[in-house]
Design a protein around this motif. Structure first.
Motif, PDB file in Angstrom:
ATOM      1  N   PRO A 132     115.887  26.705 -21.212  1.00  0.00           N
ATOM      2  CA  PRO A 132     114.747  27.035 -20.364  1.00  0.00           C
ATOM      3  C   PRO A 132     113.576  26.069 -20.560  1.00  0.00           C
ATOM      4  CG  PRO A 132     114.707  28.412 -22.307  1.00  0.00           C
ATOM      5  CD  PRO A 132     115.948  27.557 -22.423  1.00  0.00           C
ATOM      6  N   CYS A 133     113.750  25.035 -21.366  1.00  0.00           N
ATOM      7  CA  CYS A 133     112.657  24.100 -21.649  1.00  0.00           C
ATOM      8  C   CYS A 133     113.237  22.709 -21.914  1.00  0.00           C
ATOM      9  CB  CYS A 133     111.844  24.569 -22.871  1.00  0.00           C
ATOM     10  SG  CYS A 133     112.807  24.644 -24.401  1.00  0.00           S
ATOM     11  N   SER A 134     112.393  21.782 -22.300  1.00  0.00           N
ATOM     12  CA  SER A 134     112.871  20.444 -22.622  1.00  0.00           C
ATOM     13  C   SER A 134     113.655  20.463 -23.932  1.00  0.00           C
ATOM     14  CB  SER A 134     111.696  19.468 -22.729  1.00  0.00           C
ATOM     15  OG  SER A 134     111.054  19.322 -21.489  1.00  0.00           O
ATOM     16  N   PRO A 166     112.050  11.439 -14.845  1.00  0.00           N
ATOM     17  CA  PRO A 166     111.398  12.544 -15.553  1.00  0.00           C
ATOM     18  C   PRO A 166     111.722  12.608 -17.044  1.00  0.00           C
ATOM     19  CG  PRO A 166     113.114  13.350 -14.065  1.00  0.00           C
ATOM     20  CD  PRO A 166     112.899  11.922 -13.737  1.00  0.00           C
ATOM     21  N   ASP A 167     112.963  12.306 -17.426  1.00  0.00           N
ATOM     22  CA  ASP A 167     113.313  12.358 -18.843  1.00  0.00           C
ATOM     23  C   ASP A 167     112.553  11.296 -19.635  1.00  0.00           C
ATOM     24  OD1 ASP A 167     115.012  14.366 -18.160  1.00  0.00           O
ATOM     25  OD2 ASP A 167     116.864  13.242 -18.478  1.00  0.00           O
ATOM     26  N   ASP A 168     112.421  10.108 -19.069  1.00  0.00           N
ATOM     27  CA  ASP A 168     111.681   9.047 -19.746  1.00  0.00           C
ATOM     28  C   ASP A 168     110.196   9.385 -19.838  1.00  0.00           C
ATOM     29  OD1 ASP A 168     114.184   7.835 -19.495  1.00  0.00           O
ATOM     30  OD2 ASP A 168     113.318   5.845 -19.318  1.00  0.00           O
ATOM     31  N   ARG A 169     109.662  10.021 -18.818  1.00  0.00           N
ATOM     32  CA  ARG A 169     108.253  10.425 -18.872  1.00  0.00           C
ATOM     33  C   ARG A 169     108.034  11.482 -19.946  1.00  0.00           C
ATOM     34  NH1 ARG A 169     108.804  10.117 -13.122  1.00  0.00           N
ATOM     35  NH2 ARG A 169     108.877  12.390 -12.931  1.00  0.00           N
ATOM     36  N   GLU A 170     109.004  12.354 -20.115  1.00  0.00           N
ATOM     37  CA  GLU A 170     108.900  13.373 -21.173  1.00  0.00           C
ATOM     38  C   GLU A 170     108.958  12.726 -22.548  1.00  0.00           C
ATOM     39  OE1 GLU A 170     108.835  17.746 -21.916  1.00  0.00           O
ATOM     40  OE2 GLU A 170     108.199  16.357 -20.361  1.00  0.00           O
ATOM     41  N   ALA A 171     109.848  11.732 -22.718  1.00  0.00           N
ATOM     42  CA  ALA A 171     109.928  11.003 -23.990  1.00  0.00           C
ATOM     43  C   ALA A 171     108.621  10.271 -24.266  1.00  0.00           C
ATOM     44  CB  ALA A 171     111.100  10.016 -23.958  1.00  0.00           C
ATOM     45  N   GLN A 298     114.039  16.352 -20.006  1.00  0.00           N
ATOM     46  CA  GLN A 298     113.036  17.259 -19.454  1.00  0.00           C
ATOM     47  C   GLN A 298     113.719  18.372 -18.671  1.00  0.00           C
ATOM     48  OE1 GLN A 298     110.586  16.806 -15.667  1.00  0.00           O
ATOM     49  NE2 GLN A 298     109.223  15.911 -17.181  1.00  0.00           N
ATOM     50  N   GLN A 299     113.227  19.578 -18.882  1.00  0.00           N
ATOM     51  CA  GLN A 299     113.755  20.699 -18.110  1.00  0.00           C
ATOM     52  C   GLN A 299     112.914  20.863 -16.854  1.00  0.00           C
ATOM     53  OE1 GLN A 299     115.583  22.682 -16.333  1.00  0.00           O
ATOM     54  NE2 GLN A 299     116.644  23.142 -18.227  1.00  0.00           N
ATOM     55  N   ARG A 300     113.511  20.566 -15.708  1.00  0.00           N
ATOM     56  CA  ARG A 300     112.745  20.581 -14.475  1.00  0.00           C
ATOM     57  C   ARG A 300     112.730  21.927 -13.772  1.00  0.00           C
ATOM     58  NH1 ARG A 300     115.570  16.719 -15.611  1.00  0.00           N
ATOM     59  NH2 ARG A 300     116.466  14.930 -14.680  1.00  0.00           N
ATOM     60  N   ARG A 301     113.524  22.891 -14.234  1.00  0.00           N
ATOM     61  CA  ARG A 301     113.594  24.171 -13.536  1.00  0.00           C
ATOM     62  C   ARG A 301     112.459  25.107 -13.918  1.00  0.00           C
ATOM     63  NH1 ARG A 301     119.508  26.129 -14.832  1.00  0.00           N
ATOM     64  NH2 ARG A 301     118.909  25.295 -16.843  1.00  0.00           N
ATOM     65  N   VAL A 302     111.683  24.755 -14.949  1.00  0.00           N
ATOM     66  CA  VAL A 302     110.623  25.617 -15.438  1.00  0.00           C
ATOM     67  C   VAL A 302     109.371  25.399 -14.616  1.00  0.00           C
ATOM     68  CG1 VAL A 302     109.184  26.181 -17.421  1.00  0.00           C
ATOM     69  CG2 VAL A 302     111.581  25.615 -17.749  1.00  0.00           C
ATOM     70  N   ALA A 303     108.664  26.487 -14.317  1.00  0.00           N
ATOM     71  CA  ALA A 303     107.428  26.383 -13.545  1.00  0.00           C
ATOM     72  C   ALA A 303     106.305  27.098 -14.276  1.00  0.00           C
ATOM     73  CB  ALA A 303     107.620  26.993 -12.156  1.00  0.00           C
ATOM     74  N   GLY A 304     105.111  26.981 -13.746  1.00  0.00           N
ATOM     75  CA  GLY A 304     103.969  27.679 -14.319  1.00  0.00           C
ATOM     76  C   GLY A 304     103.594  27.158 -15.685  1.00  0.00           C
ATOM     77  N   SER A 310     105.123  16.305 -19.974  1.00  0.00           N
ATOM     78  CA  SER A 310     104.819  15.222 -19.055  1.00  0.00           C
ATOM     79  C   SER A 310     104.525  15.738 -17.654  1.00  0.00           C
ATOM     80  CB  SER A 310     105.979  14.228 -19.006  1.00  0.00           C
ATOM     81  OG  SER A 310     107.148  14.841 -18.539  1.00  0.00           O
ATOM     82  N   VAL A 311     105.070  16.918 -17.284  1.00  0.00           N
ATOM     83  CA  VAL A 311     104.762  17.501 -15.984  1.00  0.00           C
ATOM     84  C   VAL A 311     103.302  17.922 -15.960  1.00  0.00           C
ATOM     85  CG1 VAL A 311     105.210  19.439 -14.446  1.00  0.00           C
ATOM     86  CG2 VAL A 311     107.111  18.252 -15.521  1.00  0.00           C
ATOM     87  N   ARG A 312     102.844  18.566 -17.045  1.00  0.00           N
ATOM     88  CA  ARG A 312     101.455  18.982 -17.115  1.00  0.00           C
ATOM     89  C   ARG A 312     100.527  17.768 -17.121  1.00  0.00           C
ATOM     90  NH1 ARG A 312     103.647  21.899 -21.205  1.00  0.00           N
ATOM     91  NH2 ARG A 312     102.359  20.890 -22.787  1.00  0.00           N
ATOM     92  N   MET A 313     100.905  16.720 -17.879  1.00  0.00           N
ATOM     93  CA  MET A 313     100.075  15.529 -17.947  1.00  0.00           C
ATOM     94  C   MET A 313     100.018  14.811 -16.601  1.00  0.00           C
ATOM     95  SD  MET A 313     101.246  13.967 -21.612  1.00  0.00           S
ATOM     96  CE  MET A 313     100.177  12.539 -21.460  1.00  0.00           C
TER      97      MET A 313
END
Length: 326
Positions: A132-134, A166-171, A298-304, A310-313
């Motif tokens: 459910p997360c990265s 997205p995975d590289d941005r999370e790293a 990165q887990q892309r299915r999570v929202a909120g 990296s999604v928040r950033m």
């Protein structure tokens, strides 16, 4: 794991809460267990302490050393086939942002590689699929050379290999978190094709994040940004082979498994799909690298509130890109 915890730079203003989960395979017909750890009080008989006691003693001692760090130990005893369910359910229940799991092979002190454990590999693959997360897979190559030796309590110099997505941005977000510690150096290496263009939203998100690193984070000494222009996978391998030994930790995104011009020809040699093309390359002893590697998905299915770092950033960046599209 403790070195990574220290390098996450927990502070009073930016704390870290760690759920340490000791996984044990279920033996016989014992009941499945997932519960908080309760220490057995055996102060006069150290030999009576279990492996779990020794592991969590190390974590709990670290908690006392790091400001802004809280560690909550758990024990999980279950069959390998359903172990990932316990990991993911705990992460979901506690609203965890990142799961770190150890790679199913490791490098011994004498340089030999342990035999792979298929059951653990299957657990890791299932976690990557249902998390459910990265998730980050830690390929621990230990202290192979002086140039890549870990300092006591942290990492002297880490590198992020950035190919895009997205995975590289999370790293990269994880690497930037480490770089908040003034004693940790970070080099961001961006691989690009000659005359590369921004063709879509993902590419523009990559460019905006790189621009932030270049303008706001890079100082040319402790935090360094560099670009490597390569034509194909062979050029990528040449650059990685040359510079990897300079670092103590490598961070790379797992990727979606699709071959690009930057990784052309590399997927046919991949042995472990859970590491992605570049992660698998870095983990291979045949490649010649003995540097520990963290492969991030990165887990892309999570929202909120459960969005990856990296999604928040990059939320404001994406809004800007969407406005440009309109």
């Amino acid at each position: 794991m403790l070195t990574l915890l220290d390098s996450a730079h927990p502070t009073a203003l930016s704390p870290v809460c760690l759920y340490a989960l000791h996984l044990k395979p279920l033996a016989g017909r014992a009941a499945t267990l997932l519960s908080p750890y309760t220490r057995h009080r055996t102060p006069f008989d150290a030999s009576a302490a279990s492996d779990t006691d020794h592991i969590f003693n190390a974590f709990l001692q670290a908690e006392q050393l790091y400001t802004g760090c809280s560690i909550l130990p758990y024990v999980c005893i279950s069959p390998y086939a359903s172990m990932h369910e316990d990991i993911c359910s705990l992460a979901l229940d506690k609203k965890v942002f990142l799961i770190i799991v150890p790679f199913h092979k490791h490098l011994a002190i004498d340089g030999s590689v342990s035999a792979p454990i298929p059951a653990i590999q299957a657990v890791n693959s299932a976690v990557l699929r249902f998390t459910p997360c990265s998730v980050a897979v830690l390929v621990n190559h230990g202290l192979a050379t002086e140039s890549s030796a870990f300092r006591a309590g942290g990492i002297p110099h880490a590198a992020v290999y950035f190919f895009g997505g997205p995975d590289d941005r999370e790293a990269l977000a994880l690497g930037l978190r480490m770089a908040e510690d003034s004693s940790v150096g970070l080099t961001v290496v961006r691989f690009r094709l000659p005359n590369a263009t921004m063709e879509g939203t993902e590419e523009r998100l990559d460019e905006r994040m790189m621009e932030d690193v270049r303008i706001r984070k890079s100082d040319g000494s402790r935090v360094v940004y560099r670009e490597e222009v390569v034509k194909d996978g062979e050029g990528t391998v040449a650059v990685i082979r040359e510079i990897s030994v300079r670092f103590s930790l490598l961070l790379v995104g797992r990727g979606d498994g699709k071959e690009t011009e930057l990784t052309s020809g590399l997927s046919i040699w991949s042995e472990f799909a859970e590491l992605g093309t570049i992660g698998d390359l870095l983990a291979s002893t045949d490649f010649g690298g003995r540097v520990s590697t963290l492969v991030v998905q990165q887990q892309r299915r999570v929202a909120g509130n459960g969005q990856p770092e990296s999604v928040r950033m990059g939320k404001a960046v994406k809004n800007e890109v969407d406005e440009e599209d309109d």
